[in-house]
Scaffold this motif. Structure first.
Motif, PDB file in Angstrom:
ATOM      1  N   GLY A  58       0.811  -1.208   0.000  1.00 42.54           N
ATOM      2  CA  GLY A  58       0.000   0.000   0.000  1.00 42.54           C
ATOM      3  C   GLY A  58       0.844   1.258   0.000  1.00 42.54           C
ATOM      4  O   GLY A  58       2.040   1.235   0.298  1.00 42.54           O
ATOM      5  N   PRO A  59       0.237   2.401  -0.335  1.00 41.41           N
ATOM      6  CA  PRO A  59       0.996   3.642  -0.512  1.00 41.41           C
ATOM      7  C   PRO A  59       1.597   4.154   0.788  1.00 41.41           C
ATOM      8  O   PRO A  59       0.953   4.152   1.837  1.00 41.41           O
ATOM      9  CB  PRO A  59      -0.069   4.624  -1.035  1.00 41.41           C
ATOM     10  N   HIS A  60       2.854   4.599   0.700  1.00 41.82           N
ATOM     11  CA  HIS A  60       3.558   5.162   1.845  1.00 41.82           C
ATOM     12  C   HIS A  60       4.134   6.526   1.456  1.00 41.82           C
ATOM     13  O   HIS A  60       5.006   6.610   0.590  1.00 41.82           O
ATOM     14  CB  HIS A  60       4.680   4.235   2.309  1.00 41.82           C
ATOM     15  N   ILE A  61       3.630   7.563   2.096  1.00 41.39           N
ATOM     16  CA  ILE A  61       4.134   8.928   1.889  1.00 41.39           C
ATOM     17  C   ILE A  61       4.740   9.380   3.211  1.00 41.39           C
ATOM     18  O   ILE A  61       4.051   9.367   4.241  1.00 41.39           O
ATOM     19  CB  ILE A  61       3.015   9.895   1.440  1.00 41.39           C
ATOM     20  N   PHE A  62       5.993   9.759   3.197  1.00 42.88           N
ATOM     21  CA  PHE A  62       6.640  10.172   4.438  1.00 42.88           C
ATOM     22  C   PHE A  62       6.304  11.636   4.701  1.00 42.88           C
ATOM     23  O   PHE A  62       6.572  12.503   3.876  1.00 42.88           O
ATOM     24  CB  PHE A  62       8.160   9.987   4.350  1.00 42.88           C
ATOM     25  N   HIS A  63       5.722  11.887   5.871  1.00 36.84           N
ATOM     26  CA  HIS A  63       5.339  13.261   6.220  1.00 36.84           C
ATOM     27  C   HIS A  63       5.559  13.467   7.710  1.00 36.84           C
ATOM     28  O   HIS A  63       5.282  12.582   8.521  1.00 36.84           O
ATOM     29  CB  HIS A  63       3.877  13.533   5.843  1.00 36.84           C
ATOM     30  N   THR A  64       6.080  14.640   8.056  1.00 38.80           N
ATOM     31  CA  THR A  64       6.397  14.894   9.461  1.00 38.80           C
ATOM     32  C   THR A  64       6.531  16.384   9.729  1.00 38.80           C
ATOM     33  O   THR A  64       6.829  17.165   8.817  1.00 38.80           O
ATOM     34  CB  THR A  64       7.706  14.189   9.858  1.00 38.80           C
ATOM     35  N   ASN A  65       6.312  16.752  10.966  1.00 42.76           N
ATOM     36  CA  ASN A  65       6.633  18.098  11.435  1.00 42.76           C
ATOM     37  C   ASN A  65       7.927  18.114  12.239  1.00 42.76           C
ATOM     38  O   ASN A  65       8.345  19.170  12.705  1.00 42.76           O
ATOM     39  CB  ASN A  65       5.485  18.656  12.295  1.00 42.76           C
ATOM     40  N   GLU A  78      17.880  10.702  -0.922  1.00 45.43           N
ATOM     41  CA  GLU A  78      17.381  12.003  -1.372  1.00 45.43           C
ATOM     42  C   GLU A  78      15.872  11.899  -1.424  1.00 45.43           C
ATOM     43  O   GLU A  78      15.316  10.919  -1.920  1.00 45.43           O
ATOM     44  CB  GLU A  78      17.952  12.325  -2.749  1.00 45.43           C
ATOM     45  N   MET A  79      15.190  12.899  -0.888  1.00 45.00           N
ATOM     46  CA  MET A  79      13.734  12.870  -0.850  1.00 45.00           C
ATOM     47  C   MET A  79      13.151  13.727  -1.968  1.00 45.00           C
ATOM     48  O   MET A  79      13.517  14.888  -2.122  1.00 45.00           O
ATOM     49  CB  MET A  79      13.220  13.384   0.494  1.00 45.00           C
ATOM     50  N   ASN A  80      12.269  13.128  -2.754  1.00 43.29           N
ATOM     51  CA  ASN A  80      11.484  13.909  -3.704  1.00 43.29           C
ATOM     52  C   ASN A  80      10.339  14.575  -2.946  1.00 43.29           C
ATOM     53  O   ASN A  80       9.567  13.895  -2.256  1.00 43.29           O
ATOM     54  CB  ASN A  80      10.901  13.008  -4.795  1.00 43.29           C
ATOM     55  N   ILE A  81      10.245  15.884  -3.041  1.00 43.80           N
ATOM     56  CA  ILE A  81       9.128  16.578  -2.398  1.00 43.80           C
ATOM     57  C   ILE A  81       7.834  16.166  -3.097  1.00 43.80           C
ATOM     58  O   ILE A  81       7.721  16.221  -4.319  1.00 43.80           O
ATOM     59  CB  ILE A  81       9.318  18.096  -2.467  1.00 43.80           C
ATOM     60  N   TYR A  82       6.883  15.709  -2.315  1.00 48.73           N
ATOM     61  CA  TYR A  82       5.619  15.228  -2.875  1.00 48.73           C
ATOM     62  C   TYR A  82       4.493  15.529  -1.896  1.00 48.73           C
ATOM     63  O   TYR A  82       4.561  15.154  -0.721  1.00 48.73           O
ATOM     64  CB  TYR A  82       5.676  13.726  -3.142  1.00 48.73           C
ATOM     65  N   TYR A  83       3.468  16.221  -2.368  1.00 46.94           N
ATOM     66  CA  TYR A  83       2.285  16.503  -1.561  1.00 46.94           C
ATOM     67  C   TYR A  83       1.146  15.605  -2.033  1.00 46.94           C
ATOM     68  O   TYR A  83       0.688  15.716  -3.164  1.00 46.94           O
ATOM     69  CB  TYR A  83       1.892  17.976  -1.676  1.00 46.94           C
ATOM     70  N   LEU A 291       3.094   9.189  -7.023  1.00 43.20           N
ATOM     71  CA  LEU A 291       3.911   9.254  -5.824  1.00 43.20           C
ATOM     72  C   LEU A 291       5.395   9.295  -6.149  1.00 43.20           C
ATOM     73  O   LEU A 291       6.157  10.065  -5.555  1.00 43.20           O
ATOM     74  CB  LEU A 291       3.638   8.053  -4.910  1.00 43.20           C
ATOM     75  N   THR A 292       5.812   8.467  -7.084  1.00 40.20           N
ATOM     76  CA  THR A 292       7.243   8.293  -7.352  1.00 40.20           C
ATOM     77  C   THR A 292       7.785   9.271  -8.386  1.00 40.20           C
ATOM     78  O   THR A 292       8.996   9.491  -8.454  1.00 40.20           O
ATOM     79  CB  THR A 292       7.520   6.859  -7.844  1.00 40.20           C
TER      80      THR A 292
END
Length: 372
Positions: A58-65, A78-83, A291-292
């Protein structure tokens, strides 16, 4: 007899971050034991036979404050910025979710939406997030109408499919995860840092665990070999009821069946994920190229079909947070606290839903607080 400073059961986020920290910071010898045939836990991704990168679970989007967490993860990829954007299929049209002011504009005539928007802002304030059950308690007739609409069209049937029960049977921690946003921000997550590893999660985990002090044993149940190993501490990220041989009974979970389809088109849907709360037996469709950012003349989609977690072939994804289940977990937790050399951590070991960033933060805090 093999000797290790740490034995870690499970190669997901909790186990991998723990292994990396003690191996690199403390120069300790670590053995990771993983029952699957790969590292990365549920965040594992791979290229399918058509060469499209997919998230197997299943989809995994890394998000954090947490800047600390983002900086930590960024050491290994390296992280691709993705909203992430999610739409729901309602009344034959795609509308943004979580429900926000833009959703309001899509579903109601102008005279109605202007009145409802004004009431939302006056009663709760612009930019606020209101759990659906809180909104349903309002004494404002207009907002009561809106709350009932949202509950019946977006929330009720999706929740019933996802959890196999009515929303009011679930703990508020679950239902509060999908609030009404009084804003025009269509992003699914509002965190400061959001993205997806440029070369995939699996490559990120490979770099994280690339250390001469870390040994990895795949396709292995830790109980089969643990008595052949000398170790200082055991870090356990598996199911806590399994650790104790289900002595008080099995903890219930919801599971998922995944149906992957590769289509001979460049794009299938307008955003990464589309939810289907009222139609079909699946809850959502994810298209991974959103996503990718991968460029390919075909595309792969994933349909998720929730189900009861009945046997060992069903992967336990979501703890069912009801009082009787939490009470059962507490029996195991009390047993776990008797162990001085075992650390129980993670979604399965703590019977708690964790986002990826929160489990990383938890591991970093444990290591820091224990002075490891």
């Amino acid at each position: 007899m093999f000797n290790y400073d740490y034995v870690i059961v499970g190669a997901g986020f909790a186990g991998s971050v723990f292994a990396e920290r003690v191996a690199n910071l403390l120069n300790k010898k670590v053995l990771i034991i993983e029952k699957r045939n790969h590292i990365g836990g549920n965040a594992y991704d791979e290229y399918n036979e058509d060469g499209i990168l997919v998230h197997k679970y299943g989809p995994h989007i890394f998000h954090t404050n947490y800047k600390e967490v983002w900086d930590y993860i960024s050491q290994f990829t390296e992280m691709n910025i993705y909203y992430h954007h999610v739409l729901a299929s309602i009344d034959g049209k795609y509308v943004p979710i979580p429900f926000n002011l833009n959703t309001l504009y899509e579903l109601f005539p102008e005279s109605v939406r202007i009145k409802l928007e004004k009431s939302l802002i006056e009663n709760y304030g612009y930019g606020m997030k209101v759990p659906i059950f809180q909104l349903m308690k309002t004494e404002n007739n207009d907002l009561k109408f809106l709350a009932d609409f949202i509950y019946n069209r977006l929330f009720l049937n999706y929740t019933t499919k996802q959890w196999g029960m009515q929303p009011d049977e679930l703990d508020e921690e679950v239902t509060a995860r999908v609030p009404v946003y009084i804003s025009k921000d269509n992003r699914y997550f509002g965190d400061k840092y959001q993205g997806v590893p440029k070369h995939g999660y699996t490559k990120m985990f490979e770099r994280m665990l690339d250390n001469k002090n870390i040994h990895i044993l795949l396709n292995t149940d830790y109980k089969e070999i643990i008595n052949q190993i000398r170790y200082g501490k055991l870090v356990y990220t598996g199911s806590i009821d399994y650790f104790f041989d289900y002595k008080y009974g099995k903890l219930p979970y919801r599971s998922l069946d995944f149906k992957f389809e590769t289509l001979s088109v460049e794009k299938f849907q307008p955003v990464g994920t589309v939810n289907y709360p009222n139609d079909y037996n699946f809850t959502r469709i994810t298209e991974f190229k959103h996503l990718t950012g991968q460029v390919h003349n075909k595309t792969t989609i994933l349909k998720e079909l929730p189900k009861e977690c009945k046997n060992s072939n069903d992967t336990p994804y979501y703890p069912i947070l009801q009082k009787r289940n939490v009470d059962l977990y507490m029996k195991y937790k009390n047993e776990a606290e008797k162990f001085n050399n075992v650390i129980f951590i993670g979604r399965l070991a703590e019977y708690k839903y964790y986002n990826m960033d929160t489990i990383v933060k938890r591991v970093l805090d444990i290591i820091r607080n224990e002075g490891m």
